[in-house]
Write an enzyme that holds these catalytic residues in place. Sequence first.
Site, PDB file in Angstrom:
ATOM      1  N   ASP A   1       0.843  -1.198   0.000  1.00 19.17           N
ATOM      2  CA  ASP A   1       0.000   0.000   0.000  1.00 19.17           C
ATOM      3  C   ASP A   1       0.879   1.250   0.000  1.00 19.17           C
ATOM      4  OD1 ASP A   1      -2.205  -1.646   0.226  1.00 19.17           O
ATOM      5  OD2 ASP A   1      -2.312  -1.474   2.409  1.00 19.17           O
TER       6      ASP A   1
HETATM    7  N1  URA Z   1      -1.095  -5.919   3.825  1.00 16.83           N
HETATM    8  C1  URA Z   1      -1.616  -4.677   3.843  1.00 16.83           C
HETATM    9  O1  URA Z   1      -2.679  -4.440   4.405  1.00 16.83           O
HETATM   10  N2  URA Z   1      -0.943  -3.696   3.234  1.00 16.83           N
HETATM   11  C2  URA Z   1       0.239  -3.903   2.602  1.00 16.83           C
HETATM   12  O2  URA Z   1       0.822  -2.942   2.078  1.00 16.83           O
HETATM   13  C3  URA Z   1       0.781  -5.195   2.602  1.00 16.83           C
HETATM   14  C4  URA Z   1       0.094  -6.191   3.219  1.00 16.83           C
END
Ligand code: URA
Length: 242
Positions: free
Chosen positions: A107
């Site tokens: 993310d």
């Molecule tokens: N899980 C998440 O919620 N976000 C990420 O960036 C990676 C794994």
Amino acid sequence: VTVGEPIDRFVARRRKWTWADARRAIHHDRIAINGVICRRYHRKLAPGDRVAVDGEPLLDALDDGVVLCHKAAGLACSHTPEDAPLLYDEIPSELRHPDLQSAGRLDRDTTGLIVLTIDGGLIQRLTDPEVALWKRYRIRFVGRLDADAESRVAAGLRLPDDALPCLSARLTIASVQVDSGSATLELCEGRHHQVKRMILALGGRVVALHRDRIGALDLPADLPPGAMRPATPSEIASACGG
Ligand code: URA
């Protein structure tokens, strides 16, 4: 060199020329492969090929086609310009390649280790839940996790919006304050926002997320946030499980 890449594209990429510039150089006998002048624009590069422009070797930083990146917060793992700022725009020119893709996504606000590669088979190995390659996430959360959080994660946590329970994973709660804490979560699948959704299902909310290990590969100490460099063959093997 990047195996299978046509010579005109390789030279253009490495010299930051247009393809037309590269073809003109080929036309003017300025490009040699293994000491022999190359006259075919589409000649594909083979393992071990050495390319020179005007007699000067062109070393390719992307030799193994794999880049390790310490993703900084704020960047999207996306090719869509509207999502800018993009991780791909941060790739140094010597590592750029039109086919470079991340193995899974982090993310925008997540930091940590991510592998970029031109090798579709490697992306498959690094992301396929069937391969069961563990990725480790360090989490800071607010709220209070359920008392049986670790065992529910080990048993295969059910997420409200997913028909299938998560695969068995490993949650270790590292520290707990009154209404916040830190934990480590190891997963061998990568559903959309999986860590955040799992923590939410357990009664908390993620406020900081960092991935520090893929397979047997720890985020290298020489990669500060935002940095990228070619992976060594042993790092690639470690990322695939060691
Ligand atoms: N899980 C998440 O919620 N976000 C990420 O960036 C990676 C794994």
